[in-house]
Design an enzyme around this catalytic site. Structure first.
Site, PDB file in Angstrom:
ATOM      1  N   LEU A   6      -6.936  -7.227  -2.764  1.00  0.00           N
ATOM      2  CA  LEU A   6      -6.036  -7.429  -1.618  1.00  0.00           C
ATOM      3  C   LEU A   6      -5.920  -6.147  -0.810  1.00  0.00           C
ATOM      4  CD1 LEU A   6      -3.063  -9.424  -3.238  1.00  0.00           C
ATOM      5  CD2 LEU A   6      -4.766 -10.299  -1.635  1.00  0.00           C
ATOM      6  N   MET A  44      -6.627  -1.475  -1.077  1.00  0.00           N
ATOM      7  CA  MET A  44      -6.898  -0.267  -1.867  1.00  0.00           C
ATOM      8  C   MET A  44      -6.068   0.863  -1.301  1.00  0.00           C
ATOM      9  SD  MET A  44     -10.958  -0.694  -2.632  1.00  0.00           S
ATOM     10  CE  MET A  44     -11.090   0.726  -3.670  1.00  0.00           C
ATOM     11  N   GLY A  45      -5.006   1.276  -2.024  1.00  0.00           N
ATOM     12  CA  GLY A  45      -4.152   2.378  -1.578  1.00  0.00           C
ATOM     13  C   GLY A  45      -4.651   3.676  -2.190  1.00  0.00           C
ATOM     14  N   TYR A  78      -3.298   5.493  -4.627  1.00  0.00           N
ATOM     15  CA  TYR A  78      -3.211   5.571  -6.088  1.00  0.00           C
ATOM     16  C   TYR A  78      -3.655   4.305  -6.790  1.00  0.00           C
ATOM     17  CZ  TYR A  78      -0.688   9.805  -5.360  1.00  0.00           C
ATOM     18  OH  TYR A  78      -0.370  11.077  -4.977  1.00  0.00           O
ATOM     19  N   LYS A 137      -1.744  -4.838  -9.943  1.00  0.00           N
ATOM     20  CA  LYS A 137      -1.883  -3.522  -9.310  1.00  0.00           C
ATOM     21  C   LYS A 137      -2.415  -2.547 -10.342  1.00  0.00           C
ATOM     22  CE  LYS A 137       0.402  -1.059  -5.654  1.00  0.00           C
ATOM     23  NZ  LYS A 137       1.573  -0.940  -4.803  1.00  0.00           N
ATOM     24  N   ASP A 158       9.972   1.927   2.688  1.00  0.00           N
ATOM     25  CA  ASP A 158       8.720   1.586   3.377  1.00  0.00           C
ATOM     26  C   ASP A 158       8.855   0.222   4.065  1.00  0.00           C
ATOM     27  OD1 ASP A 158       6.167   2.178   4.189  1.00  0.00           O
ATOM     28  OD2 ASP A 158       5.191   1.531   2.326  1.00  0.00           O
TER      29      ASP A 158
HETATM   30  N1  LIG Z   1       3.462  -9.210  -4.541  1.00  0.00           N
HETATM   31  C1  LIG Z   1       2.615  -9.395  -3.535  1.00  0.00           C
HETATM   32  N2  LIG Z   1       2.429 -10.624  -3.011  1.00  0.00           N
HETATM   33  C2  LIG Z   1       1.552 -10.819  -2.006  1.00  0.00           C
HETATM   34  N3  LIG Z   1       0.795  -9.861  -1.458  1.00  0.00           N
HETATM   35  C3  LIG Z   1       0.943  -8.613  -1.935  1.00  0.00           C
HETATM   36  C4  LIG Z   1       1.854  -8.311  -2.994  1.00  0.00           C
HETATM   37  N4  LIG Z   1       1.778  -6.989  -3.270  1.00  0.00           N
HETATM   38  C5  LIG Z   1       0.874  -6.487  -2.425  1.00  0.00           C
HETATM   39  N5  LIG Z   1       0.357  -7.446  -1.621  1.00  0.00           N
HETATM   40  C6  LIG Z   1      -0.676  -7.292  -0.577  1.00  0.00           C
HETATM   41  O1  LIG Z   1      -1.732  -6.542  -1.121  1.00  0.00           O
HETATM   42  C7  LIG Z   1      -2.214  -5.586  -0.189  1.00  0.00           C
HETATM   43  C8  LIG Z   1      -2.194  -4.212  -0.821  1.00  0.00           C
HETATM   44  O2  LIG Z   1      -0.916  -3.986  -1.297  1.00  0.00           O
HETATM   45  P1  LIG Z   1      -0.185  -2.628  -1.606  1.00  0.00           P
HETATM   46  O3  LIG Z   1       0.982  -2.569  -0.698  1.00  0.00           O
HETATM   47  O4  LIG Z   1       0.119  -2.597  -3.016  1.00  0.00           O
HETATM   48  O5  LIG Z   1      -1.161  -1.493  -1.321  1.00  0.00           O
HETATM   49  P2  LIG Z   1      -1.582  -0.842   0.060  1.00  0.00           P
HETATM   50  O6  LIG Z   1      -0.666  -1.294   1.150  1.00  0.00           O
HETATM   51  O7  LIG Z   1      -3.030  -1.109   0.227  1.00  0.00           O
HETATM   52  O8  LIG Z   1      -1.390   0.639  -0.241  1.00  0.00           O
HETATM   53  P3  LIG Z   1      -0.092   1.527  -0.317  1.00  0.00           P
HETATM   54  O9  LIG Z   1       0.349   1.455  -1.731  1.00  0.00           O
HETATM   55  O10 LIG Z   1      -0.605   2.851   0.108  1.00  0.00           O
HETATM   56  O11 LIG Z   1       0.948   0.923   0.638  1.00  0.00           O
HETATM   57  C9  LIG Z   1      -1.350  -5.712   1.045  1.00  0.00           C
HETATM   58  O12 LIG Z   1      -2.068  -6.455   1.998  1.00  0.00           O
HETATM   59  C10 LIG Z   1      -0.141  -6.495   0.604  1.00  0.00           C
HETATM   60  O13 LIG Z   1       0.290  -7.366   1.622  1.00  0.00           O
END
Ligand SMILES: Nc1ncnc2c1ncn2[C@@H]1O[C@H](COP(=O)(O)OP(=O)(O)OP(=O)(O)O)[C@@H](O)[C@H]1O
Length: 272
Positions: free
Chosen positions: A33, A35-36, A38, A56, A151
């Protein structure tokens, strides 16, 4: 040359898991979904319950770094503390030689980022007041649990059939659990403080984002949001206070009271 091999090694170690890989003998990876820095976030299937879940993973290359492990452990602790129907629930954890994973509910909805940029939704003042009231309801209960999200942005606020959900607790903290915020520019510092005001401030920006979705520019001259959006004096004053341009909100309860006042006024006007 050494640098080149190091980056290849990092790339190989941090490759996302393939579709079909099983975590804890139960959660089957479907797709990435996001890649952040960490973590890598996947959509997966809980084979036992047949439901979709989010997995995650702490990146392998971050496991030995204090900061990476701290971020992972903190997110786990925060999710374990929250018990709210509009926040993904922590379902399981895996911490073994296979890696470090957090398993949580999958919220199958549309983020406000999707709604604005893909579905071209246009939000007017009344809509924004109603959305803020719904978001505040969730955030207020997190604050009562001693947690700030830090956030609150359009990709982290979702809608499922008109119900609001909040995701991504990667930056959430327990109130007052201070950490260094040096090196951040002023705006980031506001958002990253571990006080309830950082969430109020972020929601001020969230509101402006929604309101700009229905803004049609009629001149090239750069103006302030107050001049461009031409909102009611009441909502302008509330957003200015959220952004701390004119006083500040002590907590979500006071903000909710002011927004509710606008919402009630509108309903009364409609009833005449
Ligand atoms: N519980 C969840 N249900 C649905 N989608 C999710 C959920 N958690 C994360 N996502 C989706 O997964 C993707 C990545 O999520 P996440 O926010 O964990 O990491 P990131 O945004 O890529 O990085 P960062 O941690 O730097 O914000 C995003 O598009 C988010 O919408």
């Amino acid at each position: 040359m050494k640098h080149f091999f190091k980056s290849i090694q990092r790339f190989l170690m941090d490759r996302p898991l393939r579709q079909g890989v099983l975590i804890k003998n139960r959660y089957e990876i479907d797709r990435v979904l996001g890649m952040g820095s960490y973590g890598i976030t996947y959509l997966a299937k809980d084979q036992k319950l047949g439901t979709q879940v989010v997995v995650k993973q702490l990146r392998n290359t971050k496991q030995k770094l204090d900061q990476g492990m701290r971020a992972f452990q903190y997110e786990k602790k925060i999710l374990a503390r929250i018990n709210h129907p509009q926040v993904p629930q922590l379902l399981d954890v895996e911490e073994s030689s296979a890696g470090f994973f957090i398993i949580m509910d999958y919220i199958n909805g549309k983020t406000f980022e999707d709604l604005i940029f893909e579905h071209h939704y246009k939000y007017k003042e009344e809509d924004v007041v109603q959305i803020l009231l719904q978001v505040i309801e969730v955030i207020e209960s997190l604050h009562n649990e001693g947690i700030v999200h830090r956030d609150l942005r359009i990709p982290n606020i979702l809608k499922v059939d008109d119900v609001i959900y909040i995701i991504d607790f990667g930056l959430a903290r327990f109130i007052g659990d201070d950490e260094q915020v040096e090196g951040l520019v002023t705006e980031q510092q506001y958002m990253r403080r571990t006080t309830v005001q950082s969430d109020v401030y972020a929601l001020g920006h969230f509101a402006l984002f929604l309101l700009y979705s229905s803004y049609e520019p009629n001149s090239r001259k750069e103006k302030s949001w107050e001049e461009e959006l031409l909102l009611s004096p009441e909502l302008t004053a509330i957003i200015r206070k959220m952004l701390q341009s004119d006083g500040y909100y002590e907590d979500m309860m006071h903000l909710k009271g002011d927004l509710q006042f606008i919402a009630d006024k509108k309903t009364k006007a409609l009833n005449f």
